[in-house]
Design a protein around this motif. Sequence first.
Motif, short mmCIF file in Angstrom:
data_model
loop_
_atom_site.label_atom_id
_atom_site.label_comp_id
_atom_site.label_asym_id
_atom_site.label_seq_id
_atom_site.Cartn_x
_atom_site.Cartn_y
_atom_site.Cartn_z
N ILE A 10 0.86 -1.19 0.00
CA ILE A 10 0.00 0.00 0.00
C ILE A 10 0.89 1.23 0.00
O ILE A 10 1.86 1.30 0.75
N ALA A 11 0.54 2.21 -0.82
CA ALA A 11 1.27 3.50 -0.79
C ALA A 11 0.48 4.54 -1.54
O ALA A 11 -0.35 4.22 -2.39
N HIS A 12 0.75 5.80 -1.22
CA HIS A 12 0.20 6.92 -1.97
C HIS A 12 0.93 6.99 -3.32
O HIS A 12 2.02 6.43 -3.47
N VAL A 13 0.34 7.66 -4.28
CA VAL A 13 0.98 7.85 -5.58
C VAL A 13 2.40 8.41 -5.40
O VAL A 13 2.60 9.35 -4.64
N ASP A 14 3.38 7.78 -6.06
CA ASP A 14 4.75 8.29 -6.11
C ASP A 14 5.51 8.18 -4.78
O ASP A 14 6.45 8.92 -4.55
N HIS A 15 5.11 7.27 -3.91
CA HIS A 15 5.89 7.07 -2.68
C HIS A 15 6.88 5.90 -2.78
O HIS A 15 7.49 5.53 -1.81
N ILE A 93 -4.96 -11.64 1.09
CA ILE A 93 -3.70 -11.42 1.81
C ILE A 93 -3.88 -11.50 3.33
O ILE A 93 -4.99 -11.41 3.85
N ASP A 94 -2.74 -11.68 4.02
CA ASP A 94 -2.75 -11.77 5.49
C ASP A 94 -1.96 -10.63 6.12
O ASP A 94 -1.99 -10.45 7.33
N GLY A 95 -1.22 -9.90 5.30
CA GLY A 95 -0.45 -8.78 5.84
C GLY A 95 -0.24 -7.73 4.78
O GLY A 95 -0.42 -7.99 3.58
N VAL A 96 0.11 -6.51 5.20
CA VAL A 96 0.37 -5.43 4.24
C VAL A 96 1.67 -4.71 4.57
O VAL A 96 2.03 -4.57 5.74
N LEU A 97 2.36 -4.28 3.52
CA LEU A 97 3.49 -3.37 3.68
C LEU A 97 2.95 -1.97 3.40
O LEU A 97 2.50 -1.71 2.29
N LEU A 98 2.95 -1.10 4.41
CA LEU A 98 2.52 0.28 4.21
C LEU A 98 3.76 1.10 3.89
O LEU A 98 4.62 1.31 4.75
N VAL A 99 3.89 1.55 2.63
CA VAL A 99 5.07 2.31 2.20
C VAL A 99 4.74 3.79 2.29
O VAL A 99 3.77 4.26 1.71
N VAL A 100 5.57 4.54 3.07
CA VAL A 100 5.33 5.97 3.29
C VAL A 100 6.61 6.74 2.94
O VAL A 100 7.71 6.31 3.30
N ASP A 101 6.45 7.85 2.25
CA ASP A 101 7.59 8.69 1.88
C ASP A 101 8.16 9.36 3.13
O ASP A 101 7.43 9.93 3.94
N ALA A 102 9.49 9.29 3.29
CA ALA A 102 10.14 9.82 4.51
C ALA A 102 10.09 11.34 4.59
O ALA A 102 10.39 11.92 5.63
N VAL A 127 6.89 0.61 6.18
CA VAL A 127 8.17 0.84 5.51
C VAL A 127 8.29 2.33 5.23
O VAL A 127 7.53 2.88 4.43
N ILE A 128 9.21 3.01 5.92
CA ILE A 128 9.44 4.44 5.66
C ILE A 128 10.52 4.52 4.59
O ILE A 128 11.69 4.22 4.83
N ASN A 129 10.07 4.85 3.37
CA ASN A 129 10.91 4.77 2.17
C ASN A 129 11.54 6.13 1.86
O ASN A 129 11.11 7.15 2.37
N LYS A 130 12.53 6.13 0.99
CA LYS A 130 13.23 7.34 0.52
C LYS A 130 13.95 8.07 1.67
O LYS A 130 13.94 9.30 1.73
N ILE A 131 14.56 7.30 2.59
CA ILE A 131 15.29 7.94 3.70
C ILE A 131 16.58 8.60 3.21
O ILE A 131 17.24 9.32 3.94
N ASP A 132 16.93 8.35 1.92
CA ASP A 132 18.13 8.98 1.36
C ASP A 132 17.84 10.41 0.90
O ASP A 132 18.76 11.14 0.51
N ARG A 133 16.58 10.85 0.93
CA ARG A 133 16.25 12.22 0.49
C ARG A 133 16.82 13.25 1.46
O ARG A 133 16.88 13.02 2.66
N ASP A 134 17.22 14.41 0.92
CA ASP A 134 17.82 15.46 1.75
C ASP A 134 16.85 15.99 2.80
O ASP A 134 17.24 16.33 3.91
N ASN A 135 15.55 16.06 2.42
CA ASN A 135 14.57 16.63 3.36
C ASN A 135 13.80 15.56 4.13
O ASN A 135 12.68 15.80 4.58
N ALA A 136 14.37 14.35 4.24
CA ALA A 136 13.68 13.25 4.94
C ALA A 136 13.56 13.56 6.44
O ALA A 136 14.51 14.04 7.07
N ILE A 137 12.37 13.29 7.00
CA ILE A 137 12.14 13.46 8.45
C ILE A 137 11.46 12.18 8.98
O ILE A 137 10.29 12.19 9.36
#
Length: 611
Positions: A10-15, A93-102, A127-137
């Motif tokens: 699961i994720a928002h568009v472009d995450h 399914i029995d589980g979900v990966l929730l992908v969120v932009d950092a 899953v907190i993704n894109k932790i390599d971004r400069d503005n990641a929090i």
Amino acid sequence: MQHIRNIAIIAHVDHGKTTLVDCLLKQSGTFRANQAISSEERIMDSMDLEREKGITIRAKNAAFKYKDYHINIVDTPGHADFGGEVERIMNMIDGVLLVVDAADGPQAQTRFVLRKALEAGAKPIVVINKIDRDNAIPHKVLDAVWDLFVSLHATDEQMDFPVIYASARDGYAKTDLTHVTGTMEPLFDAIIKHIPPPRAHAGEGFKMLAANLDYSDYLGRIAFGKIYSGKVKLGDTSVCIHGDGRKSKAKITAIFHFEGLKRIEVPEAHAGDVIGITGFEDVFIGETITDSEDRPPLPFVPIDPPTIQMQFAVNDGPLAGIDGQLVTARHIWERLVKEVRTNVALRIEQTDAPNIFNVSGRGEMQIAILVEQMRREGHEVLVSRPEVIYRRDEKGNLLEPIERLFLEIPKDAMGSVLENLAGRKGEITNMHHLGDQVSIEALIPMRGLIGLETDLVNQTRGLGVMSHLFHEYGPDRGAIAARKQGSLVSMESGEAMAYALNMIQERGRLMVEPGDAIYAGMIVGENARENDIPVNPCKAKKLTNMRSQGDGKGIQLNPPLKMSLERALEYIGPDEYVEATPKNLRLRKKILNEVARKRAAQSRTARVVAE
């Protein structure tokens, strides 16, 4: 069965959801070394439109092996218009990966799919993704995820979710930000440890719930789903228990298993497996396939009803058949029937007119994507403005679909945006100020959403973000003002001339360029005022034997307004069509003849007065 894991992503568009799936497939060794996929190519986005728009439209299955485990992955669409895809996936399914932009945190479309997953009792991994971004929090984003779970009434067990920090682009994941890893192994291990094995029973008779459909020209309809109990072999006689209680028998002609993105035929499958089977021509989503007529069906989950409707008509304009080959009513109807075989959130029906069909869906984007696919396949079709589907309650009161709208806008645009919402009968339910940004939640009629995105882009200089979810059918909110500008309608057929367009642009904004093919009844521009004006864009400059500066010299035309398909569908009025052909998008009046148009308008006015 203990060695199977079934998960949705699961994720928002472009995450970064699709990139993450690609990374998991690559690192699990699903692709051989000589089968390397370039880093630019996204494996899961198999449709051209998905690659271009950067969104998932069709839910797809994939699978990979890790250690001794077989992990099935289902990709979920993030857009609320494709809710029909989302609901049925949750049965598998029995589980979900929730992908969120950092950097961006959880957004509204994440909320839509996550709510469906939590209601189905799925175990989440964040899953907190894109932790390599400069503005990641990442820490702030994690707090926001907590708030999201609380607002969705997650159970205590679901609140106790593991967190993985990742960069899908660079191919690493870690359980702690201070760790250094170069692989996705922490995520693989978390899936095996925290996602439970399938809820299935090996001992009982065969039962499977159809959760997804596809179609093969050789084998017919393919039903995908999870086996809840027992096992199935090729050639077994099975029974399909339909939603209305009917039962039909058929022989299983093929069983498919997933390896990577490939479907592989297997002789048998067991409880907990996600498989595809063929043999039933009339199986639908939510229906049970079992080995005996005596077995009770699995619970039938109906899909949310369509809320918006458009008309598809045969292109009867003077330029019909120049760009496309598939132009007749039969071609259009066959294509719509083919779409409904696999796209269960759409409904189609024939009308009294043999050349017009009604198509209903969840939102204009869903239907616009169907039109875009048809254009690319060589179809020509006329599409009307989206109209909402009304209902009546037991007392006979009119009900209309109400949407929950989420806006993220700059603070300095707040006044104009709120004024716009008020004009569209929106009710503000929540507002948060975050620095220079304002988050607004509102309940708004679905009619009020048509054209809102374009207004938002203009009012916020492109900085506004909006998304919406279906809320309920509520009381009719009354009239909403339509488009304020009229149309500049051509009264001649021919080729657009710079000389004529130069005079027309004083009346409003042009939508055509010199050299474009024009026909009577086609919309060539937007009038600055509310009424429609007939114009002649094909008029050439009269040349005499007097010395002249020549044809077209010194003419400066403003750049024309070019619209995407979604924008054009929002823009047109109730008496207009979008003409979609493989090479062109044109706007036109439903009635091309000017005299006939005036007569139709007079008779409509007379009817209203009589009522």
